[in-house]
Design a protein around this motif. Structure first.
Motif: not given
Length: 213
Positions: A98-105
């Motif tokens: 499981i990975f977390l991608l920093d995709s914040k607007i």
């Protein structure tokens, strides 16, 4: 293990319409992504997940890419992952990882400066005419997995989309149902603004009490 975590994460946010679950497949590999579309930048998702996924054919090489990409972090625990999800991070499920991608607007570029009055305290930004932008701003200020979004349309001609936001932990289900019933009963051809809805509510209250909704 990963399957149970994945199902638990989905279950805790699935009640909101903004939650998106996508699967990508090639002959050699597959990946599933979970994110909230009003606070996650899909351009980032395209650039850092979709394009590399289809360009890198080897499953092992794609895993190496995920593990080496600075914008992608490894899973630590479920609660932290939930906290990140409601702040705009995309959750990636690949193989047994499981990975977390920093995709914040960047909401500072998406919202308008407050123009009604000058404020000396608090955020200097206001709502725009874009529902996704407004929802993103609200989620930024209220990052909770129990914040739920439901939609309906008002206006026989305009078919204007209206969002109902509530926290499932605190909302009174009876009052919520009355609100939904009231909005469903609004008969108007063109629905264009919150002020118009307020006028309709005032007229209804003038005719009867809340119980007649």
């Amino acid at each position: 293990m990963i399957q149970s975590i994945q199902e638990s994460l989905k279950r805790k946010v699935a009640h909101s319409e903004e939650v998106v679950s996508k699967e990508l497949h090639t002959e050699e590999k597959s990946i599933e992504v979970l994110y909230i579309n009003t606070i996650s930048d899909e351009k980032i998702f395209q650039e850092y997940v979709v394009v590399p996924f289809f360009e890198i054919t080897s499953p092992e090489r794609f895993l190496d890419y995920l593990q080496s990409q600075p914008k992608i972090k490894p899973f630590e625990n479920e609660q932290k992952t939930l906290d990140e999800l409601v702040r705009g991070v995309s959750i990636l499920f690949y193989q047994d990882f499981i990975f977390l991608l920093d995709s914040k607007i960047d909401q500072n570029n998406a919202v308008l400066d407050t123009t009604i009055e000058t404020t000396t305290q608090g955020p200097q930004s206001g709502f725009s005419e874009s529902l996704p932008t407004n929802l993103g701003l609200i989620r930024q200020r209220y990052p909770s997995t129990t914040l739920t979004v439901e939609s309906m349309t008002i206006g026989t001609t305009s078919q204007t989309k209206v969002m109902i936001l509530h926290d499932t932990q605190y909302v009174d289900p009876v009052v919520l149902e009355r609100i939904k019933n009231f909005l469903s009963s609004v008969e108007v051809q063109m629905f264009q603004s919150g002020e118009q809805l307020l006028d309709i509510i005032k007229k209804v209250i003038g005719r009867c009490s809340l119980s007649c909704w």
